[in-house]
Design an enzyme around this catalytic site. Structure first.
Site, mmCIF file in Angstrom:
data_model
loop_
_atom_site.group_PDB
_atom_site.id
_atom_site.type_symbol
_atom_site.label_atom_id
_atom_site.label_comp_id
_atom_site.label_asym_id
_atom_site.label_seq_id
_atom_site.Cartn_x
_atom_site.Cartn_y
_atom_site.Cartn_z
ATOM 1 C CG HIS A 164 -0.023 -7.255 -9.982
ATOM 2 N ND1 HIS A 164 1.140 -7.080 -10.848
ATOM 3 C CD2 HIS A 164 -0.147 -8.646 -10.030
ATOM 4 C CE1 HIS A 164 1.671 -8.184 -11.321
ATOM 5 N NE2 HIS A 164 0.724 -9.097 -11.118
ATOM 6 C CB SER B 99 1.566 -11.034 -13.674
ATOM 7 O OG SER B 99 2.076 -11.168 -12.491
ATOM 8 C CG ASP C 4 2.098 -4.381 -9.679
ATOM 9 O OD1 ASP C 4 2.442 -4.832 -8.980
ATOM 10 O OD2 ASP C 4 2.351 -4.438 -10.883
#
Length: 315
Positions: free
Chosen positions: A286, A158, A256
């Protein structure tokens, strides 16, 4: 394929977010409380906390030794890991299990960086910490780590993936050519959240854990600390020239909102002549490496990463 049923079950059971402004301290405490208990973590040969002395100051690091070294003077390949968390969440503890599994799968010594987080620490403090740790590995820390002097890879999830992209760019521009490979798990590469920019921002806007509407307030802690979304070190996908960067593995998740920026970055790297491998994990959302890599379908992300870094075939 549809969202994995176990992921769907967990999302359905999530409590509604509290009303009012986001509280970083409370959110961090909630994350820390969910960290895997120490007695349930993957055992390794050694796990050591220390500090890395860098030009930006002393940075906490956690060093994971998977097995005893294969024998002097061979030493270890090193993988530096940057945790995710929208630049204000995440820690050495919340991502400890990821670092352990990466160490076990790759056989590399993993160095997880406890970089400074927003909003208490304004940009570019966290980025300077991450880059400083990479330079420390190849410099003053090399002897302690038993680094083989050859393999120095970076990985992150991320926002940590965004840090990987930014650090590799910094290293390239500085003429520091020791970074050999980069791994980006569902990376945050574009902090301009114009909904027209990527279809996945609309397609995966709601119901998959991370919602598109949350991206701007989450990252406001970072952008509000002087991180300009137009700056390629903040939004690495905006970098004009990508040639000369190390080979990359980019892992994305089907459900995501940030899926398409990761895949688009992979396309741009390839167009620039960088060797790149992009893998989209079906049915995943995600954060699946952090939260759902215990599922058989997603545990293979560590095997894929190991195969990319070491050249061994994934089982």
């Amino acid at each position: 394929m549809p969202l994995h049923p176990e992921i769907a079950r967990v999302i359905a059971d999530l409590p509604a977010p509290p009303e009012g402004p986001l509280d970083p301290a409370a959110m961090r405490a909630g994350e820390e409380a969910q960290a895997v208990p120490l007695d349930r973590r993957l055992p390794l040969s050694a796990v050591e906390d220390m500090t890395a002395a860098t030009p930006a100051g002393e940075v906490p690091v956690r060093i994971y030794t998977p097995v005893e070294p294969p024998g002097a003077p061979a030493g270890y390949g090193v993988l530096v890991y940057f945790h995710g968390g929208a630049y204000f969440l995440g820690s050495l503890e919340t991502h400890d299990h990821i670092a352990r599994h990466l160490a076990r799968a790759t056989g590399y010594k993993v160095v997880s960086a406890g970089y400074r987080r927003a909003p208490e620490n304004a940009y570019p403090a966290g980025l300077q910490d991450c880059y400083g740790v990479v330079r420390w590995v190849a410099g003053d820390g090399a002897h302690h780590l038993g680094w083989d002097g050859t393999t120095l890879a970076l990985a992150g999830d991320s926002s940590g993936g965004g840090m990987v992209a930014a650090v590799t760019a910094l290293a390239h521009d500085d003429g520091f050519d020791r970074v050999t490979r980069q791994v980006l798990f569902y990376p945050s590469l574009d902090l301009d959240f114009d909904l027209g920019r990527y279809p996945s921002l609309r397609e995966n806007a709601q119901g998959y854990g991370l919602e598109t509407a949350a991206l701007k307030p989450f990252n406001a802690f970072y952008t509000g600390s002087s991180a300009d979304p137009a700056d390629p070190l903040v939004s690495p996908i905006k970098r004009a020239g990508l040639s000369g960067l190390p080979p990359a593995l980019i892992v994305t998740a089907e459900y995501d909102p940030m899926r398409d920026e990761g895949e688009r970055y992979g396309e741009r790297l390839e167009q620039a002549g960088v060797a790149v491998q992009v893998t989209r994990y079906p049915g995943a959302n995600h954060g699946f490496v952090q939260h759902f890599s215990w599922l058989p379908e997603y545990r293979r992300v560590f095997e894929e990463t190991a195969a990319f870094l070491t050249g061994r075939s994934a089982s």
